[in-house]
Design a protein around this motif. Structure first.
Motif, PDB file in Angstrom:
ATOM      1  N   GLY A 102      42.876 -25.406  27.631  1.00 20.67           N
ATOM      2  CA  GLY A 102      41.808 -25.201  26.649  1.00 20.67           C
ATOM      3  C   GLY A 102      41.542 -26.469  25.850  1.00 20.67           C
ATOM      4  O   GLY A 102      41.044 -26.417  24.720  1.00 20.67           O
ATOM      5  N   LYS A 103      41.902 -27.623  26.427  1.00 19.98           N
ATOM      6  CA  LYS A 103      41.764 -28.893  25.703  1.00 19.98           C
ATOM      7  C   LYS A 103      40.813 -29.833  26.425  1.00 19.98           C
ATOM      8  O   LYS A 103      40.654 -29.756  27.652  1.00 19.98           O
ATOM      9  N   VAL A 104      40.242 -30.750  25.635  1.00 23.86           N
ATOM     10  CA  VAL A 104      39.507 -31.882  26.197  1.00 23.86           C
ATOM     11  C   VAL A 104      40.437 -33.100  26.130  1.00 23.86           C
ATOM     12  O   VAL A 104      41.343 -33.113  25.301  1.00 23.86           O
ATOM     13  N   PRO A 105      40.265 -34.093  26.980  1.00 27.08           N
ATOM     14  CA  PRO A 105      39.198 -34.224  27.969  1.00 27.08           C
ATOM     15  C   PRO A 105      39.459 -33.423  29.240  1.00 27.08           C
ATOM     16  O   PRO A 105      40.609 -33.186  29.611  1.00 27.08           O
ATOM     17  N   LEU A 163      34.961 -27.699  19.613  1.00 30.31           N
ATOM     18  CA  LEU A 163      36.281 -27.091  19.839  1.00 30.31           C
ATOM     19  C   LEU A 163      36.551 -25.920  18.898  1.00 30.31           C
ATOM     20  O   LEU A 163      37.421 -25.093  19.167  1.00 30.31           O
ATOM     21  N   GLU A 196      44.245 -33.900  31.024  1.00 29.84           N
ATOM     22  CA  GLU A 196      45.246 -34.819  30.479  1.00 29.84           C
ATOM     23  C   GLU A 196      44.733 -36.258  30.607  1.00 29.84           C
ATOM     24  O   GLU A 196      44.585 -36.796  31.722  1.00 29.84           O
ATOM     25  N   SER A 197      44.490 -36.873  29.459  1.00 27.47           N
ATOM     26  CA  SER A 197      43.853 -38.203  29.443  1.00 27.47           C
ATOM     27  C   SER A 197      44.638 -39.241  30.242  1.00 27.47           C
ATOM     28  O   SER A 197      44.039 -40.065  30.948  1.00 27.47           O
ATOM     29  N   CYS A 214      37.495 -36.339  19.462  1.00 27.48           N
ATOM     30  CA  CYS A 214      38.807 -36.306  20.126  1.00 27.48           C
ATOM     31  C   CYS A 214      39.241 -37.702  20.585  1.00 27.48           C
ATOM     32  O   CYS A 214      38.597 -38.320  21.429  1.00 27.48           O
ATOM     33  N   PRO A 215      40.365 -38.194  20.051  1.00 35.07           N
ATOM     34  CA  PRO A 215      40.842 -39.519  20.455  1.00 35.07           C
ATOM     35  C   PRO A 215      41.270 -39.583  21.925  1.00 35.07           C
ATOM     36  O   PRO A 215      41.188 -40.638  22.545  1.00 35.07           O
ATOM     37  N   PHE A 216      41.721 -38.445  22.460  1.00 35.97           N
ATOM     38  CA  PHE A 216      42.175 -38.444  23.857  1.00 35.97           C
ATOM     39  C   PHE A 216      40.982 -38.569  24.809  1.00 35.97           C
ATOM     40  O   PHE A 216      41.065 -39.238  25.832  1.00 35.97           O
TER      41      PHE A 216
END
Ligand SMILES: N[C@@H](CCC(=O)N[C@@H](CS)C(=O)NCC(=O)O)C(=O)O
Length: 218
Positions: free
Chosen positions: A49-52, A35, A63-64, A11-13
């Motif tokens: 439901g997202k990283v980071p 994921l 939220e990065s 994940c780039p974020f």
């Protein structure tokens, strides 16, 4: 209290936040999840439901860009320009960088030539917009590394891998963007933001998800 980062290796974020944690010298633990099969405990704490996700004590941050602003505030000196207008301008281009990262992802996983061309065109257009903004470098704001650099470094890490693609030259006609790429790849925080198997994992992911991209790899 050690901060806990929840990550997906590709994940780039997440990598934006890892770069900021490293630049700030913050101690943190990482938990990697898949994921494709997110664990229940992760879905219970991550609102999108997202990283980071960064857990700071009992508080869950997501939220990065928000995570990075928090890290920047608690560990001065700031990695933003001091001038409010410059700072707002940097934040705007961090957002633009997010859209470019999504274009790059869609290009990588394109299933056919038309989809690839559409996303490739979007990538090239946005890179040209960055080219007009950049000054002497080596970084976005000149001599000093900033949060906007942390936000774009994951994009360049991927282009570093994709450089092997037959006929793909997203930097054609550009000079400042490739110089920015080299400056960020030269930073240890960028290189340390991925695991040693990153290149292989990325190629494997493209082979599994993007029929057209996988063919280009051949
Ligand atoms: N705007 C978010 C984007 C994060 C994001 O898109 N993460 C992706 C992986 S790179 C994710 O977790 N996707 C899982 C999903 O959408 O279900 C940020 O900057 O943190």
């Amino acid at each position: 209290m050690t901060m806990q980062l929840v990550s997906f290796k590709l994940c780039p974020f997440v990598q934006r936040s890892v770069i900021t944690l490293i630049e700030k010298g913050v101690d943190f633990d990482v938990t990697y999840i898949d994921l494709a099969e997110p664990p229940d405990w992760f879905l219970a704490i991550s609102p999108f439901g997202k990283v980071p996700v960064l857990q700071v004590g009992d508080t869950v941050l997501f939220e990065s860009a928000v995570i990075n602003e928090y890290l920047d505030e608690i560990h001065p000196p700031s990695l933003h320009p001091a001038d409010p207008l410059r700072k707002a301008h940097n934040r705007a281009w961090i957002e633009f960088g997010s859209a470019l990262i999504v274009d790059q992802y869609q290009m990588m996983i394109a299933s056919d030539e038309d989809a690839f061309d559409t996303h490739h065109h979007a990538v090239v257009k946005k890179l040209a917009q960055f080219e007009t903004l950049l000054g002497e470098g080596p970084y976005f704001n000149g001599a000093s590394f900033s949060l906007v650099d942390a936000a774009l470094a994951p994009l360049f890490l991927r282009f570093e891998v994709l450089n092997g693609w037959h006929g793909l030259d997203v930097y054609d006609g550009l000079t400042k963007v490739p110089a920015w790429h080299r400056a960020l790849l030269g930073r240890s925080s960028t290189r340390q933001s991925v695991t040693t198997d990153f290149d292989d994992l990325l190629r494997e992911y493209i082979r599994e998800h993007g029929a057209y991209g996988a063919q280009l790899f051949g």
